[in-house]
Design a protein around this motif. Structure first.
Motif, PDB file in Angstrom:
ATOM      1  N   LYS B 102     -53.397 -44.236   5.035  1.00 50.08           N
ATOM      2  CA  LYS B 102     -54.056 -45.475   4.587  1.00 50.08           C
ATOM      3  C   LYS B 102     -54.584 -45.345   3.165  1.00 50.08           C
ATOM      4  N   LYS B 106     -53.420 -48.068   0.405  1.00 49.92           N
ATOM      5  CA  LYS B 106     -54.349 -48.911  -0.366  1.00 49.92           C
ATOM      6  C   LYS B 106     -54.145 -48.688  -1.874  1.00 49.92           C
ATOM      7  N   GLU B 263     -53.258 -54.541   5.866  1.00 48.30           N
ATOM      8  CA  GLU B 263     -52.421 -53.342   5.900  1.00 48.30           C
ATOM      9  C   GLU B 263     -51.013 -53.707   6.320  1.00 48.30           C
TER      10      GLU B 263
END
Lengths: 379, 379
Positions: B102, B106, B263
């Motif tokens: 993650k 990002k 996401e």
């Protein structure tokens, strides 16, 4: 919903039944004589074996709770024994027995006052000649073998007495040829609790020589009153048989606007393949609903649809190659379904293509474009 | 169309990929650590083995031509080696590597000017406190584990400094909580020739505690301009990754009418299950089209649809039983899909139900009726 189900037959109809069964995670065993059958990798258990041998069918049935078929040429005696021992066999052996034999099937229609073309039962070739001599109005006619005809095999046209030598020298039925406007089909489902549900009437266009469906349109372009006749006859036929499962009902629409029963099949049918894509419930899901005594599904079509059979190209025998697949996959609302047969032969059913469009003219144009774009050839 | 394809993972997404593959008779091998995985009987070859072990994944890949995934927690190094040796690996290992973490995901959004909530990368729990001290505006926030979060695990809400002890003591990302109006999702497909196709934007309603999709509506009830924003961001994100395959893009619609990336997942996604029934092409068929470099399919929806996850009832652990299945099967346009997991656990995803209706109010009523009718309990 935990029974183990056995399917007699593992060809393309079995394949589409398995695909539909995935939604409900059904446990399925498949019996087929071909070790390379389409279904072999897509079921809980695959067994190679004869569908017409008593012991093989009987023993296969011992391993499951519910038995069904994807082809009607199966050993009915074994199914009867399994039914007596408490297995659920759907469609019922008695229904399969009647439908297996075109003589019993036609007689069943007559006995139940279901409208059908005039006919006589014939014992052998000589008997055909005798009966035509007594009743010349029967010609032009079709002579059909009582048993084991399939996909155009087992049917001979007897137009005049000059054709009498072509009749089969075996028990059969001589059926007056119907001067039809259209051929229609209605698939009916009936479950054990007696619920009956029909699919919309479709219009089939047969290949002029091969006696198998070339393409079909759903829904049929017919008047509402003709449609009602077709739907009613289909429903009455299913109820007369008391079938549990699917009954595919093929019909003639005569030039006089009469609807006549042609023949029936107690299973999913080529005339319902488009329902996988085009209808709320497919014929395959409906088959599971019917034989598992679940509520029958909504059969409404989303859009007008056509279905083309993808036949092996004439003159090509060998490992199959699909020319033009990329082209048809680029057309919106065009869905090829390949049966996974390794070897193509002239006119072998290798797959089908569903074509959908909200507009009927565009639908026809798409069908023509698909027909021009795709071929099954040998490598 | 004759490659042998390998899928890493044999759970419900694999199951639905297999179902869609039947139309084209694809040859598929499946690798899954669970010998009882849903897919085990529905593929050409099933292999039990770890998805995160280099040797297992590498050797599995040797037996196929094309490799894909149904879960992103896989050994990327093995996929990179297979790709170097000429295997087709879609989605590409580099894309999986970025999305798996993650933090990288990002940072990728930021590097590509894709709109997303403000965030900082954090090394450990102490680092979270340090960074919040420097930048108190980040709160309220979510702290997300960089790796191995899944279905609501690996996310902690840090509303105020009093919650800082809940932060993970491992590399993560602290992301400012978005005060959102709605959560949206768009599934995008991209093939090797660079064709891109999006599915209609859907609206997800998450379970208030479980952080997984409770139900969704398709299409989302949003203005055309919001829809355009969502579609554009989704498409830009897929193009930024250069992904071959599906990219499921989860988005926030803020109260100010801004659309932000939440996401992404490089595979079929829970937010697209309704497309099996409700859209011309399903996300699963689209995945095959994308990774086999075939023309992408039409994604139009036939009717408004909803999708409910069928979760194991709280307090029930053991062999699964589905209460009320008969009731929901009797509702028109209601389609349960069961994943075949033998054991139910509280809130385990046991299946999903697609609900369709041309009328939005009726659709909402049907959803409520389905929610009231069905439960997954232990026997």
């Amino acid at each position: 919903m935990n029974p183990t189900i056995g399917i007699l037959g593992g060809g393309q109809l079995g394949l589409m039944l398995l695909q539909a069964s995935i939604d409900w995670n059904l446990r399925i065993h498949v019996l087929d004589p071909d070790a390379q059958a389409s279904c072999r990798h897509l079921c809980t258990h695959f067994q190679q074996g004869s569908l017409t041998d008593y012991d093989t069918v009987y023993q296969f049935g011992q391993g499951v709770d519910v038995i069904t078929i994807e082809i009607e040429k199966v050993n009915v005696e074994a199914l009867e024994a399994l039914q007596r021992e408490g297995k659920q066999v759907f469609p019922q052996p008695a229904v399969i027995r009647t439908i297996q034999d075109k003589r019993l099937q036609k007689q069943f229609f007559r006995d139940h006052n279901l409208p059908t073309a005039d006919f006589v039962l014939t014992d052998d070739r000589a008997d055909v000649s005798r009966q035509v001599a007594q009743n010349p109005d029967l010609l032009p006619a079709f002579h059909k073998l009582g048993r084991d005809g399939y996909d155009g095999r087992g049917v001979q046209r007897v137009a005049t007495t000059a054709d009498l030598h072509k009749a089969f020298d075996a028990p059969g039925v001589l059926e007056k040829a119907v001067d039809f406007e259209k051929e229609l089909a209605v698939i009916v489902a009936r479950n054990e609790r007696g619920e009956v549900q029909t699919f919309p009437t479709v219009e089939m266009v047969f290949h002029p020589e091969l006696n198998l469906v070339d393409y079909l349109f759903a829904p049929a372009s017919i008047s509402e009153s003709i449609d009602q006749q077709a739907q009613t006859i289909a429903r009455q036929t299913a109820e007369a048989f008391g079938i549990v499962g699917l009954l595919a009902v093929e019909l003639f629409l005569t030039k006089e606007g009469e609807v006549l029963l042609n023949e029936v099949a107690p299973r999913p049918h080529n005339s319902g393949h488009h329902t996988i894509r085009a209808n709320v419930t497919s014929q395959f899901e409906q088959h599971w609903r019917a034989i598992l005594n679940l509520p029958l599904g909504d059969t409404t079509g989303y859009q007008p649809a056509a279905m083309l059979n993808l036949l092996g190209e004439d003159g090509h025998t060998g490992p199959a190659r699909y020319e033009g697949l990329d082209t048809v996959l680029a057309m919106p609302g065009v869905f090829p379904f390949l049966y996974g047969k390794a070897i193509t032969k002239p006119f072998r059913k290798m797959g089908h293509i569903t074509v959908m469009d909200p507009d009927l003219d565009t639908l026809r144009q798409k069908v023509a474009a698909v027909q021009g774009a795709i071929r099954v050839v040998s490598e």
